[in-house]
Design a protein around this motif. Structure first.
Motif, mmCIF file in Angstrom:
data_model
loop_
_atom_site.group_PDB
_atom_site.id
_atom_site.type_symbol
_atom_site.label_atom_id
_atom_site.label_comp_id
_atom_site.label_asym_id
_atom_site.label_seq_id
_atom_site.Cartn_x
_atom_site.Cartn_y
_atom_site.Cartn_z
ATOM 1 N N ARG A 61 56.050 88.230 29.179
ATOM 2 C CA ARG A 61 56.487 87.688 28.051
ATOM 3 C C ARG A 61 55.695 88.210 26.757
ATOM 4 N NH1 ARG A 61 60.163 84.923 26.470
ATOM 5 N NH2 ARG A 61 59.854 83.386 28.290
ATOM 6 N N PHE A 71 72.819 90.329 27.918
ATOM 7 C CA PHE A 71 72.028 89.748 26.910
ATOM 8 C C PHE A 71 72.152 87.950 27.009
ATOM 9 C CE2 PHE A 71 72.269 87.678 22.592
ATOM 10 C CZ PHE A 71 70.859 87.897 22.336
ATOM 11 N N SER A 72 71.016 87.553 26.846
ATOM 12 C CA SER A 72 70.971 85.979 27.093
ATOM 13 C C SER A 72 71.805 85.576 28.211
ATOM 14 C CB SER A 72 71.167 85.410 25.759
ATOM 15 O OG SER A 72 70.916 84.280 25.475
ATOM 16 N N LYS A 79 69.904 85.044 33.112
ATOM 17 C CA LYS A 79 69.479 85.159 31.575
ATOM 18 C C LYS A 79 68.812 86.672 31.443
ATOM 19 C CE LYS A 79 67.315 83.049 27.711
ATOM 20 N NZ LYS A 79 66.209 82.209 27.237
ATOM 21 N N HIS A 80 69.251 87.179 30.416
ATOM 22 C CA HIS A 80 68.919 88.588 30.080
ATOM 23 C C HIS A 80 68.879 89.519 31.389
ATOM 24 C CE1 HIS A 80 67.780 87.774 26.143
ATOM 25 N NE2 HIS A 80 66.640 87.053 26.141
ATOM 26 N N ARG A 84 64.671 93.392 33.827
ATOM 27 C CA ARG A 84 63.246 93.163 33.283
ATOM 28 C C ARG A 84 62.259 92.447 34.212
ATOM 29 N NH1 ARG A 84 63.594 87.425 29.479
ATOM 30 N NH2 ARG A 84 64.737 86.207 31.117
ATOM 31 N N HIS A 156 64.226 94.281 23.891
ATOM 32 C CA HIS A 156 63.715 92.840 23.268
ATOM 33 C C HIS A 156 62.479 93.169 22.989
ATOM 34 C CE1 HIS A 156 62.908 88.667 23.268
ATOM 35 N NE2 HIS A 156 64.060 88.480 23.829
ATOM 36 N N TYR A 158 58.957 92.853 21.361
ATOM 37 C CA TYR A 158 58.068 91.924 20.727
ATOM 38 C C TYR A 158 57.047 92.713 19.637
ATOM 39 C CZ TYR A 158 59.124 88.246 24.203
ATOM 40 O OH TYR A 158 59.683 87.404 25.022
ATOM 41 N N GLN A 180 71.562 80.671 16.537
ATOM 42 C CA GLN A 180 71.851 80.003 17.852
ATOM 43 C C GLN A 180 70.666 78.770 17.984
ATOM 44 O OE1 GLN A 180 72.439 82.946 21.216
ATOM 45 N NE2 GLN A 180 70.672 83.948 20.016
ATOM 46 N N ASP A 200 66.588 82.114 15.867
ATOM 47 C CA ASP A 200 67.254 82.769 16.760
ATOM 48 C C ASP A 200 68.511 83.094 16.346
ATOM 49 O OD1 ASP A 200 68.024 83.670 19.198
ATOM 50 O OD2 ASP A 200 67.733 81.895 20.420
ATOM 51 N N VAL A 234 69.270 91.324 16.902
ATOM 52 C CA VAL A 234 68.693 89.937 17.228
ATOM 53 C C VAL A 234 67.381 89.783 16.850
ATOM 54 C CG1 VAL A 234 68.205 88.248 19.029
ATOM 55 C CG2 VAL A 234 70.113 89.797 19.205
ATOM 56 N N TRP A 236 64.074 86.864 16.490
ATOM 57 C CA TRP A 236 63.743 85.597 17.378
ATOM 58 C C TRP A 236 62.122 85.366 17.344
ATOM 59 C CZ3 TRP A 236 61.060 85.413 22.584
ATOM 60 C CH2 TRP A 236 61.076 84.133 22.983
ATOM 61 N N MET A 246 56.498 76.339 26.437
ATOM 62 C CA MET A 246 56.767 77.478 27.386
ATOM 63 C C MET A 246 55.796 78.003 28.160
ATOM 64 S SD MET A 246 58.531 81.206 25.836
ATOM 65 C CE MET A 246 59.995 80.891 25.958
ATOM 66 N N GLU A 261 65.385 92.781 17.824
ATOM 67 C CA GLU A 261 65.713 93.353 19.212
ATOM 68 C C GLU A 261 67.414 94.061 18.873
ATOM 69 O OE1 GLU A 261 66.450 89.797 21.530
ATOM 70 O OE2 GLU A 261 64.662 88.917 20.621
HETATM 71 O O1 LIG Z 1 62.824 83.191 27.380
HETATM 72 P P1 LIG Z 1 63.519 84.492 27.611
HETATM 73 O O2 LIG Z 1 64.603 84.331 28.642
HETATM 74 O O3 LIG Z 1 62.799 85.579 27.574
HETATM 75 O O4 LIG Z 1 64.433 84.636 26.068
HETATM 76 C C1 LIG Z 1 63.656 84.674 25.184
HETATM 77 C C2 LIG Z 1 64.885 84.512 23.806
HETATM 78 O O5 LIG Z 1 65.386 86.086 23.830
HETATM 79 C C3 LIG Z 1 66.192 85.934 22.648
HETATM 80 O O6 LIG Z 1 66.710 87.398 22.707
HETATM 81 C C4 LIG Z 1 67.323 84.990 22.744
HETATM 82 O O7 LIG Z 1 68.201 85.162 21.474
HETATM 83 C C5 LIG Z 1 66.759 83.584 22.570
HETATM 84 O O8 LIG Z 1 67.506 82.950 22.792
HETATM 85 C C6 LIG Z 1 65.785 83.590 23.928
HETATM 86 O O9 LIG Z 1 65.273 82.107 23.835
#
Ligand SMILES: O=P(O)(O)OC[C@H]1O[C@@H](O)[C@H](O)[C@@H](O)[C@@H]1O
Length: 288
Positions: A61, A71-72, A79-80, A84, A156, A158, A180, A200, A234, A236, A246, A261
């Motif tokens: 995270r 992506f997503s 997802k994603h 990763r 992605h 951070y 989103q 988002d 993107v 977020w 979370m 991103e």
């Molecule tokens: O919780 P994850 O799978 O790491 O994703 C985090 C976020 O990643 C972003 O790229 C998306 O646009 C969001 O919708 C998503 O919530």
């Protein structure tokens, strides 16, 4: 120089040092996620939640998770994607003495979990600390399968900020985006995107090469650039309420990061047999 080390939860990471600029980054074996990038003065530039688990099957995270081949949740992969949360190996480290840069190359390990989802693709990730104190991450996917593979991708990142309420993203004025959260299409009116709400957004088909992130509390700004293969941006931030829900996010984590991103989403890339897809982001930090 590169050396093995342990990340915060005791799993393997690789520390890469640029002896010329003094910058250091740390890449977790899990996802080849860049989990730390510090300048000579020790200032951390990437956010990682202290609740990140660092276990195979779960993404870190924070840092720079690689979202590939999807992506997503837009598609049939998890997802994603699967890059990763699986393990990578470090292949080699090259030092370019004239340019003062150091590059470590990682390969996604070909294990059953990866093969279950995608086969016949070699995934390589190059992490460079260059001579001008920039971080460059480049993903290369090479196809050696009979059928083409349609993919989307997202680096992605951070970014660590002092206070999200004193943070803005500049460079998107007039840009169309898919919201989103509100589930609607909109256009950005202001020069600066500021925060104070769950954000988002997919700024689709957006050719702007460089965005600026103003981190006023830390008196610095990030310049983040994407290569032309990445068609979208993107932005977020999950905000207060969702941070509490979370499991792997610190309760106040939302206030300490913004994800900007570089993404390929609007028009998926197609990797043909014998072909490759390459994309890159470049990040620089300047005083503000
Ligand atoms: O919780 P994850 O799978 O790491 O994703 C985090 C976020 O990643 C972003 O790229 C998306 O646009 C969001 O919708 C998503 O919530």
């Amino acid at each position: 120089m590169a050396e093995y080390t342990l990340d915060d939860k005791g799993s393997i990471a690789f520390r890469i040092t640029n002896g010329v600029t003094g910058s250091v980054c740390k890449v977790a074996q899990l996802g080849a996620t860049v989990v730390s990038w510090r300048g000579k003065g020790g200032d951390e530039r990437l956010f990682v939640s202290t609740k990140s688990e660092f276990t195979k099957g779960k993404a870190v995270r924070g840092g720079i998770p690689i979202c590939w081949p999807q992506f997503s949740s837009y598609g049939d992969f998890p997802k994603h994607g699967i890059a990763r949360n699986n393990l990578w190996i470090m292949r080699d480290v090259e030092t370019d003495a004239s340019g003062g840069s150091v590059t470590a190359t990682f390969m996604l390990m070909d294990d059953p979990e990866v093969a279950k989802h995608v086969q016949g693709i070699t995934l390589e990730y190059r992490v460079t600390l260059d001579g001008e104190d920039r971080l460059i991450t480049e993903l290369v996917a090479r196809g050696h399968r009979d059928t083409p593979l349609k993919t989307t991708v997202c680096l992605h990142t951070y970014f660590a900020v002092g206070d999200i309420m004193q943070t803005s993203v500049v460079g998107l004025k007039g840009a169309a985006f898919s919201d989103q959260v509100a589930k609607e299409e909109a256009e950005q009116e202001s020069e600066e995107l500021t925060f104070g709400f769950e954000c988002d957004r997919i700024y689709h088909n957006n050719a702007t090469e460089t965005l600026e992130i103003r981190d006023a509390k830390n008196k610095r700004k990030f310049l983040v650039s994407k290569s032309p293969e990445l068609s979208d941006w993107v932005v977020w931030n999950l905000w207060k309420e969702k941070a509490l829900q979370m499991a792997d996010m610190d309760d106040d984590g939302y206030s300490k990061y913004v994800c900007v991103e570089p993404t390929r989403y609007s028009q998926p890339a197609v990797i043909e047999a014998g072909g490759e897809f390459r994309c890159r982001q470049t990040i620089q930090v300047l005083p503000m």
